[in-house]
Scaffold this motif. Structure first.
Motif, short mmCIF file in Angstrom:
data_model
loop_
_atom_site.label_atom_id
_atom_site.label_comp_id
_atom_site.label_asym_id
_atom_site.label_seq_id
_atom_site.Cartn_x
_atom_site.Cartn_y
_atom_site.Cartn_z
N LYS A 1 -12.68 7.15 -2.02
CA LYS A 1 -13.64 7.66 -1.04
C LYS A 1 -13.83 6.67 0.12
N ALA A 2 -13.11 5.57 0.05
CA ALA A 2 -13.23 4.56 1.12
C ALA A 2 -12.45 5.03 2.36
N PRO A 3 -12.96 4.73 3.54
CA PRO A 3 -12.29 5.22 4.75
C PRO A 3 -10.86 4.70 4.94
N LEU A 4 -10.57 3.52 4.36
CA LEU A 4 -9.23 2.94 4.57
C LEU A 4 -8.28 3.14 3.39
N HIS A 5 -8.66 4.04 2.44
CA HIS A 5 -7.83 4.13 1.22
C HIS A 5 -6.47 4.76 1.49
N ASP A 6 -6.39 5.60 2.53
CA ASP A 6 -5.12 6.24 2.87
C ASP A 6 -4.20 5.25 3.56
N GLY A 7 -2.96 5.18 3.12
CA GLY A 7 -2.02 4.27 3.78
C GLY A 7 -1.89 2.95 3.06
N ALA A 8 -1.26 1.99 3.73
CA ALA A 8 -0.91 0.73 3.07
C ALA A 8 -1.76 -0.44 3.55
N VAL A 9 -1.94 -1.39 2.63
CA VAL A 9 -2.52 -2.69 2.98
C VAL A 9 -1.35 -3.63 3.25
N ILE A 10 -1.41 -4.37 4.34
CA ILE A 10 -0.31 -5.28 4.68
C ILE A 10 -0.78 -6.73 4.54
N VAL A 11 0.02 -7.51 3.82
CA VAL A 11 -0.34 -8.91 3.56
C VAL A 11 0.69 -9.82 4.23
N GLY B 1 14.59 7.15 3.64
CA GLY B 1 15.58 8.14 4.07
C GLY B 1 16.47 8.57 2.90
N ASN B 2 16.17 8.06 1.69
CA ASN B 2 17.00 8.37 0.52
C ASN B 2 16.68 9.78 0.00
N VAL B 3 17.67 10.67 0.12
CA VAL B 3 17.43 12.06 -0.31
C VAL B 3 17.59 12.23 -1.81
N ASN B 4 18.07 11.18 -2.47
CA ASN B 4 18.32 11.29 -3.92
C ASN B 4 17.19 10.75 -4.79
N LEU B 5 16.06 10.43 -4.16
CA LEU B 5 14.95 9.88 -4.95
C LEU B 5 14.44 10.92 -5.95
N SER B 6 13.98 10.41 -7.08
CA SER B 6 13.46 11.31 -8.11
C SER B 6 12.33 12.17 -7.56
N ARG B 7 12.29 13.42 -7.99
CA ARG B 7 11.29 14.35 -7.47
C ARG B 7 9.87 14.00 -7.91
N ASP B 8 9.77 13.23 -8.98
CA ASP B 8 8.41 12.90 -9.43
C ASP B 8 7.80 11.76 -8.62
N LEU B 9 8.53 11.26 -7.62
CA LEU B 9 7.95 10.22 -6.75
C LEU B 9 7.22 10.89 -5.59
N GLY B 10 5.92 10.56 -5.45
CA GLY B 10 5.13 11.15 -4.37
C GLY B 10 5.35 10.41 -3.06
N MET B 11 4.57 10.81 -2.06
CA MET B 11 4.73 10.24 -0.71
C MET B 11 4.43 8.74 -0.68
N ARG B 12 3.48 8.32 -1.52
CA ARG B 12 3.12 6.89 -1.56
C ARG B 12 4.36 6.05 -1.93
N HIS B 13 5.07 6.51 -2.96
CA HIS B 13 6.27 5.78 -3.39
C HIS B 13 7.37 5.87 -2.34
N ARG B 14 7.50 7.04 -1.72
CA ARG B 14 8.54 7.20 -0.69
C ARG B 14 8.26 6.28 0.50
N ALA B 15 6.97 6.14 0.84
CA ALA B 15 6.60 5.23 1.94
C ALA B 15 6.87 3.78 1.53
N GLY B 16 6.56 3.45 0.28
CA GLY B 16 6.78 2.09 -0.22
C GLY B 16 8.27 1.74 -0.23
#
Ligand code: ATP
Length: 295
Positions: free
Chosen positions: A175-185, A201-216
């Protein structure tokens, strides 16, 4: 023999012309060129730089071929272009001047590393991730190395604070305003939160990986960063390096991995790490389905 003697004489005469001020002169120019290259690399100004190089090349060519009208037009473009570039890159130039002002002499040519702060950041991250994993709270953290994420930071909120477990739990609380997206260290300090990362850009990634993992994974494909992820769906902890994802990590494994990647002990360790990285890359090439296996 006489030719050689004459040649040596000419070289000696030239060497006598070199003064200490020449070294200072070359040093200052090298520093300016270095900072400009870093500036272009950090921002999305690569295309503009290409345009400038093209115009300068055309100007030189038009002079060589005596195309007077074209040369006059390009000459005027360059004259006004300098002013336009200053206006266009005003934020970057300001930032560079600020950095020059802030940098200590020893850090001028290299990235200032603070092993204690990085060590602290790792401990706090592991503590937070253990808790976020239990509560199935999604988390995405980018630990920069040589490549900087300045463009991503611009998409979120730039910060400058040390990493603490409580702060991370607060930032990623859904519920925090900054929870969406990444923290950069960067160098053990949080420099951004709520930042958008490039997707894989990998089209072969497992389908069970959500957007968070794809961004990571995407962030690790585009840079040398180490990315730590907690899945919101399963609470599973993963780490992405060089486009490879290690999944289902225990907090202790996460700590070991972060230490290995972010705190290289000595050159021997470095070369071992490089070998491991190459091995992982070779394995990745060999994997037919592109699935990123966990430990
Ligand atoms: N390009 C991006 N950069 C940074 N964060 C992103 C990006 N795209 C998505 N996210 C993060 O991922 C979250 C949404 O992802 P998604 O709904 O797929 O999560 P999920 O189903 O829990 O997946 P996962 O198991 O990967 O956590 C967003 O709330 C956002 O925080």
């Amino acid at each position: 023999m006489e030719h050689l003697y004459q040649f040596m004489q000419v070289v000696l005469n030239y060497l006598r012309l070199i003064h200490v001020t020449d070294f200072i002169d070359i040093g200052i120019m090298a520093f300016i060129i270095y900072r400009v290259i870093i500036l272009i690399r950090r921002s999305s100004s690569g295309q503009v730089a290409k345009g400038v190089v093209l115009i300068l090349a055309a100007l030189w060519l038009s002079q060589l071929l005596k195309l007077n009208t074209v040369n006059y037009f390009l000459g005027k473009t360059v004259e006004w272009g300098v002013l336009a570039l200053v206006v266009l890159f005003q934020p970057e130039i300001r930032k560079m001047l600020e950095q020059v002002g802030n940098s200590r002499l020893g850090n001028v040519f290299g990235k200032a590393e603070a092993p204690d702060e990085i060590e602290h950041a790792i401990q706090q991250t592991v503590e937070a991730y253990a808790s976020l994993s239990k509560s199935k709270t999604g988390a995405l953290m980018v630990f920069e190395r040589k490549n900087l994420f300045d463009d991503s930071i611009k998409t979120g909120t730039s910060l400058d604070c040390s990493v603490s477990s409580e702060l991370l739990k607060n930032l990623f609380w859904n519920k925090a305003p900054l929870h969406d997206g990444a923290v950069i260290v960067r160098n053990g300090r949080i420099v951004g939160a709520g930042c958008v990362l490039p997707l894989s850009g990998n089209v072969n990634l497992s389908r069970d990986l959500g957007m968070r993992h794809r961004a990571g994974i995407g962030a690790s494909e585009h840079s040398d960063a180490v990315v730590a992820i907690v899945s919101e769906e399963t609470g599973s902890i993963s780490v992405a390096v060089g486009g490879m994802l290690k999944r289902h990590l225990a907090p202790e494994t996460l700590e070991r991995l972060l230490r290995n990647e972010l705190l290289p002990k000595n050159e021997e360790d470095e070369s071992q790490r490089f070998k491991l990285f190459n091995l992982l890359k070779a394995m990745k090439g060999g994997q037919r389905d592109g699935e990123h296996k966990g430990e």
